[in-house]
Design a protein around this motif. Structure first.
Motif, PDB file in Angstrom:
ATOM      1  N   LYS A  50      17.208 -26.404 -49.617  1.00 59.74           N
ATOM      2  CA  LYS A  50      18.602 -25.973 -49.736  1.00 59.74           C
ATOM      3  C   LYS A  50      19.157 -25.685 -48.340  1.00 59.74           C
ATOM      4  CE  LYS A  50      18.165 -23.967 -54.348  1.00 59.74           C
ATOM      5  NZ  LYS A  50      18.854 -25.086 -54.963  1.00 59.74           N
ATOM      6  N   PRO A  51      20.390 -26.115 -48.060  1.00 62.96           N
ATOM      7  CA  PRO A  51      20.960 -25.873 -46.721  1.00 62.96           C
ATOM      8  C   PRO A  51      20.996 -24.402 -46.351  1.00 62.96           C
ATOM      9  CG  PRO A  51      22.300 -27.429 -47.944  1.00 62.96           C
ATOM     10  CD  PRO A  51      21.280 -26.912 -48.906  1.00 62.96           C
ATOM     11  N   ASP A  52      21.187 -23.525 -47.333  1.00 64.88           N
ATOM     12  CA  ASP A  52      21.278 -22.102 -46.997  1.00 64.88           C
ATOM     13  C   ASP A  52      19.921 -21.477 -46.684  1.00 64.88           C
ATOM     14  OD1 ASP A  52      20.197 -21.895 -49.525  1.00 64.88           O
ATOM     15  OD2 ASP A  52      21.922 -20.889 -50.420  1.00 64.88           O
ATOM     16  N   ALA A  53      18.854 -22.297 -46.746  1.00 67.70           N
ATOM     17  CA  ALA A  53      17.544 -21.822 -46.293  1.00 67.70           C
ATOM     18  C   ALA A  53      17.412 -21.909 -44.778  1.00 67.70           C
ATOM     19  CB  ALA A  53      16.432 -22.636 -46.950  1.00 67.70           C
ATOM     20  N   VAL A  54      18.424 -22.493 -44.127  1.00 68.33           N
ATOM     21  CA  VAL A  54      18.401 -22.690 -42.678  1.00 68.33           C
ATOM     22  C   VAL A  54      19.518 -21.866 -42.048  1.00 68.33           C
ATOM     23  CG1 VAL A  54      18.469 -24.370 -40.796  1.00 68.33           C
ATOM     24  CG2 VAL A  54      17.553 -25.037 -43.033  1.00 68.33           C
ATOM     25  N   THR A  55      19.152 -20.977 -41.130  1.00 67.73           N
ATOM     26  CA  THR A  55      20.132 -20.179 -40.397  1.00 67.73           C
ATOM     27  C   THR A  55      20.516 -20.896 -39.115  1.00 67.73           C
ATOM     28  OG1 THR A  55      19.277 -18.097 -41.270  1.00 67.73           O
ATOM     29  CG2 THR A  55      20.549 -17.980 -39.228  1.00 67.73           C
ATOM     30  N   LEU A  56      21.803 -21.142 -38.947  1.00 71.71           N
ATOM     31  CA  LEU A  56      22.315 -21.768 -37.730  1.00 71.71           C
ATOM     32  C   LEU A  56      22.599 -20.675 -36.709  1.00 71.71           C
ATOM     33  CD1 LEU A  56      23.626 -23.920 -35.925  1.00 71.71           C
ATOM     34  CD2 LEU A  56      25.681 -23.752 -37.361  1.00 71.71           C
ATOM     35  N   ILE A  57      21.884 -20.707 -35.588  1.00 75.27           N
ATOM     36  CA  ILE A  57      22.122 -19.772 -34.492  1.00 75.27           C
ATOM     37  C   ILE A  57      22.895 -20.524 -33.406  1.00 75.27           C
ATOM     38  CG2 ILE A  57      21.082 -18.213 -32.805  1.00 75.27           C
ATOM     39  CD1 ILE A  57      18.524 -18.279 -34.527  1.00 75.27           C
ATOM     40  N   ALA A  58      24.127 -20.111 -33.158  1.00 75.44           N
ATOM     41  CA  ALA A  58      24.941 -20.713 -32.101  1.00 75.44           C
ATOM     42  C   ALA A  58      24.538 -20.088 -30.771  1.00 75.44           C
ATOM     43  CB  ALA A  58      26.420 -20.488 -32.376  1.00 75.44           C
ATOM     44  N   GLU A  72       8.447 -36.541 -28.206  1.00 72.51           N
ATOM     45  CA  GLU A  72       8.742 -36.502 -29.627  1.00 72.51           C
ATOM     46  C   GLU A  72       8.410 -35.112 -30.151  1.00 72.51           C
ATOM     47  OE1 GLU A  72       9.780 -36.645 -33.206  1.00 72.51           O
ATOM     48  OE2 GLU A  72      10.199 -38.420 -31.978  1.00 72.51           O
ATOM     49  N   ALA A  73       9.414 -34.444 -30.722  1.00 73.17           N
ATOM     50  CA  ALA A  73       9.239 -33.044 -31.121  1.00 73.17           C
ATOM     51  C   ALA A  73       8.487 -32.877 -32.440  1.00 73.17           C
ATOM     52  CB  ALA A  73      10.598 -32.366 -31.217  1.00 73.17           C
ATOM     53  N   ALA A  74       8.528 -33.897 -33.300  1.00 72.92           N
ATOM     54  CA  ALA A  74       8.009 -33.738 -34.660  1.00 72.92           C
ATOM     55  C   ALA A  74       6.572 -33.216 -34.722  1.00 72.92           C
ATOM     56  CB  ALA A  74       8.138 -35.056 -35.429  1.00 72.92           C
ATOM     57  N   PRO A  75       5.628 -33.732 -33.930  1.00 74.86           N
ATOM     58  CA  PRO A  75       4.259 -33.212 -34.038  1.00 74.86           C
ATOM     59  C   PRO A  75       4.166 -31.724 -33.695  1.00 74.86           C
ATOM     60  CG  PRO A  75       4.277 -35.314 -32.872  1.00 74.86           C
ATOM     61  CD  PRO A  75       5.705 -34.886 -33.001  1.00 74.86           C
ATOM     62  N   TYR A  76       4.982 -31.279 -32.760  1.00 76.07           N
ATOM     63  CA  TYR A  76       4.956 -29.873 -32.374  1.00 76.07           C
ATOM     64  C   TYR A  76       5.578 -28.998 -33.464  1.00 76.07           C
ATOM     65  CZ  TYR A  76       3.736 -31.747 -27.824  1.00 76.07           C
ATOM     66  OH  TYR A  76       3.095 -32.422 -26.797  1.00 76.07           O
ATOM     67  N   PHE A  77       6.649 -29.499 -34.076  1.00 75.98           N
ATOM     68  CA  PHE A  77       7.233 -28.760 -35.197  1.00 75.98           C
ATOM     69  C   PHE A  77       6.245 -28.665 -36.356  1.00 75.98           C
ATOM     70  CE2 PHE A  77      11.718 -30.341 -33.855  1.00 75.98           C
ATOM     71  CZ  PHE A  77      11.818 -29.321 -32.928  1.00 75.98           C
ATOM     72  N   SER A  94      11.443 -20.545 -36.268  1.00 75.22           N
ATOM     73  CA  SER A  94      12.552 -20.715 -35.338  1.00 75.22           C
ATOM     74  C   SER A  94      12.218 -21.897 -34.437  1.00 75.22           C
ATOM     75  CB  SER A  94      12.746 -19.441 -34.510  1.00 75.22           C
ATOM     76  OG  SER A  94      13.682 -19.648 -33.465  1.00 75.22           O
ATOM     77  N   MET A  95      12.808 -23.057 -34.765  1.00 77.32           N
ATOM     78  CA  MET A  95      12.495 -24.266 -34.002  1.00 77.32           C
ATOM     79  C   MET A  95      13.618 -25.271 -34.209  1.00 77.32           C
ATOM     80  SD  MET A  95       9.370 -25.792 -36.345  1.00 77.32           S
ATOM     81  CE  MET A  95       9.686 -26.626 -37.918  1.00 77.32           C
ATOM     82  N   GLY A  96      13.861 -26.060 -33.176  1.00 77.79           N
ATOM     83  CA  GLY A  96      14.912 -27.065 -33.233  1.00 77.79           C
ATOM     84  C   GLY A  96      16.134 -26.647 -32.451  1.00 77.79           C
ATOM     85  N   MET A  97      16.588 -27.564 -31.566  1.00 75.21           N
ATOM     86  CA  MET A  97      17.794 -27.347 -30.768  1.00 75.21           C
ATOM     87  C   MET A  97      18.710 -28.553 -30.945  1.00 75.21           C
ATOM     88  SD  MET A  97      16.212 -25.292 -27.472  1.00 75.21           S
ATOM     89  CE  MET A  97      15.064 -26.556 -26.944  1.00 75.21           C
ATOM     90  N   GLY A 147      10.784 -27.939 -41.890  1.00 71.27           N
ATOM     91  CA  GLY A 147      10.663 -26.574 -42.381  1.00 71.27           C
ATOM     92  C   GLY A 147      11.340 -25.484 -41.592  1.00 71.27           C
ATOM     93  N   ALA A 148      12.116 -25.823 -40.554  1.00 68.44           N
ATOM     94  CA  ALA A 148      12.779 -24.785 -39.765  1.00 68.44           C
ATOM     95  C   ALA A 148      13.623 -23.876 -40.657  1.00 68.44           C
ATOM     96  CB  ALA A 148      13.666 -25.408 -38.691  1.00 68.44           C
ATOM     97  N   THR A 149      13.513 -22.580 -40.422  1.00 70.37           N
ATOM     98  CA  THR A 149      14.382 -21.625 -41.107  1.00 70.37           C
ATOM     99  C   THR A 149      15.503 -21.148 -40.187  1.00 70.37           C
ATOM    100  OG1 THR A 149      12.982 -19.749 -40.460  1.00 70.37           O
ATOM    101  CG2 THR A 149      12.512 -20.808 -42.577  1.00 70.37           C
ATOM    102  N   HIS A 150      15.336 -21.343 -38.875  1.00 69.31           N
ATOM    103  CA  HIS A 150      16.343 -20.975 -37.876  1.00 69.31           C
ATOM    104  C   HIS A 150      16.400 -22.089 -36.832  1.00 69.31           C
ATOM    105  CE1 HIS A 150      15.231 -17.154 -39.686  1.00 69.31           C
ATOM    106  NE2 HIS A 150      16.327 -16.606 -39.193  1.00 69.31           N
TER     107      HIS A 150
END
Length: 222
Positions: free
Chosen positions: A27-35, A172-177, A193-196, A207-210
């Motif tokens: 669900k999209p609301d499982a992910v918090t967007l931090i600006a 490639e970020a995927a293996p680290y995530f 907390s991962m992904g920029m 699986g990022a939550t933030h």
């Protein structure tokens, strides 16, 4: 990619998160967007607040103190995350200002934060930062040291929300995530907390939550 219209940039990033979440049956609301508003003036941040963004990230305690008290007076429901490295002597200030701290990476900082939380009766969420690519220049505890750090944090009754990491640049970020997600599962932690701006779609699918988004919202940094 950021546009000249902050509301449009925000809508585009949210749509991308929703699309990536759907692909992963999340669900999209499982992910918090931090600006990520580091280096940005209050005048640059206000349009995103006006457009409905409420969660922001800063790298430096002093920079956040210079601009966020006034912004929070105007937008009292805003939420502030510290995503940069934190010196132990700044723990008191960080606990007072931030709602979450993403860079807990050593026992001495755990101790300083626990003391500050007890004194202030304030408990921001904490993410343990892992040096997922074993890079000498980056913060974060070594992967092998994570179990011990988690034990210290739990013994100090720190409110541990999950793990944070920044993969090596230009790879490639995927293996680290995927590795960070496995570490979180292995230790019974739910937050990731991962992904920029350049890789947050992949992070959401893994699986990022933030997600910590700067340039896709604000444009390239000077």
């Amino acid at each position: 990619m950021a546009t000249d219209d902050p509301a449009s940039s925000l809508a585009a990033v949210r749509a991308t998160i929703a699309r990536a979440a759907a692909l992963a049956d999340r669900k999209p609301d499982a992910v918090t967007l931090i600006a990520i508003s580091k280096t940005k003036a209050a005048a640059d941040i206000t349009p995103l607040l006006t457009a409905g963004q409420r969660v922001f990230g800063e790298n430096r305690v002093q920079e956040a103190y210079d601009k966020w008290p006034a912004l929070r007076d105007a937008f009292p429901h805003s939420v502030l995350h510290l995503v940069g490295q934190l010196q132990s002597n700044k723990a008191e200030d960080a606990v007072a200002l931030f709602d979450a701290i993403h860079s807990v990476d050593r026992p001495s900082l755990v101790t300083a934060l626990a003391r500050a939380m007890e004194r202030q009766d304030r408990r921001p969420d904490c993410f343990l930062q892992v040096n997922i690519g074993d890079e000498a220049q980056k913060g974060g505890c070594p992967i092998a040291a994570l179990p011990a750090l988690l034990t210290v944090a739990q013994d100090a009754d720190l409110p541990i929300a999950g793990l944070m990491a920044v993969p090596p640049a230009e790879t490639e970020a995927a293996p680290y995530f995927a590795l960070l997600a496995k570490l979180a599962r292995d230790h019974g932690l739910g937050g990731l907390s991962m992904g920029m701006s350049g890789d947050y779609e992949t992070a959401v699918m893994l699986g990022a939550t933030h997600v910590r988004i700067g340039s896709a919202l604000f444009g390239a940094r000077a």
